[in-house]
Design an enzyme around this catalytic site. Structure first.
Site, PDB file in Angstrom:
ATOM      1  CG  ASP A   1      -2.032   1.019   1.141  1.00  0.00           C
ATOM      2  OD1 ASP A   1      -1.885   2.006   0.391  1.00  0.00           O
ATOM      3  OD2 ASP A   1      -3.056   0.826   1.822  1.00  0.00           O
TER       4      ASP A   1
ATOM      5  NE  ARG B   1      -4.580   3.017  -0.305  1.00  0.00           N
ATOM      6  CZ  ARG B   1      -5.681   2.361   0.045  1.00  0.00           C
ATOM      7  NH1 ARG B   1      -6.850   2.734  -0.448  1.00  0.00           N
ATOM      8  NH2 ARG B   1      -5.619   1.340   0.884  1.00  0.00           N
TER       9      ARG B   1
END
Length: 200
Positions: free
Chosen positions: A127, A129
């Site tokens: 991930d 983000r």
């Protein structure tokens, strides 16, 4: 990230009328969107908020490999029914790895790898983000307290770290189908998403 408010307009949708506001990073040109309703005046109560990362395949093409499209639509319905809320639509395709790498990861998933291992096999984070733009967007909308529509504890912590008061979590379990059951289980078992076992 020093994003700036650029433009806003009314946006009639299949789920009701919203306001759409665009924010832009002046350095990279990256654009993020706030889709809001009922925030013409500063809110006095906690506001329904969803932080939703762009998913071209799910949001636009109704892909069954994820639950992104159903989550987005369910949130629009929920906010419209409540009469107030905001979706922060962040341009972070593929959990931040970009569209090309996302499709490469999909190809690895077709070979039997889960969504986490597929990213790692591409030497990418599970991930990638960021959420540092959220506080600027919410501050522009005068939102200080939120009821966060999410199953992801990382989003809750990210908003709290920015000084946003997350007073409640609103679970969102929609879009399960035979093509994404393993994906949803992986999010629960390997990414700490707050699904219940009987959700599967």
């Amino acid at each position: 990230m020093p994003i700036e408010f650029i433009a806003t307009s009314k946006l009639p949708t299949a789920f009701g009328e919203f306001n759409i506001s665009v924010f832009q990073d002046p350095v990279t040109g990256e654009e993020h969107v706030a889709l809001s309703k009922g925030l013409e005046n500063p809110p006095t109560d906690p506001v329904l908020v969803r932080v939703h990362s762009e998913c071209l395949t799910g949001d636009a093409f109704a892909s069954l490999k994820c639950d992104c499209g159903p989550q987005l639509q369910a949130t629009q319905k929920l906010i419209n029914e409540a009469g107030q809320g905001v979706i922060l639509y962040l341009r972070q395709e593929g959990r931040g790895i970009g569209l090309t790498n996302k499709i490469r990861a999909y190809a690895l998933q077709d070979q039997g790898h889960d969504t986490v291992d597929a990213n790692l096999l591409l030497n990418l984070p599970a991930d990638a983000r960021r959420y540092d733009m959220c506080s600027i967007m919410l501050d522009h909308l005068k939102v200080k307290e939120v009821k966060l529509i999410t199953n992801n504890p990382l989003k809750i912590q990210a908003l709290k770290d920015q000084g946003i008061n997350v007073v409640d979590r609103v679970p969102l379990t929609v879009g399960r189908n035979p093509f994404n059951e393993q994906y949803l289980k992986t999010k629960r078992e390997r990414m700490a998403h707050l699904y219940q076992k009987d959700d599967f």
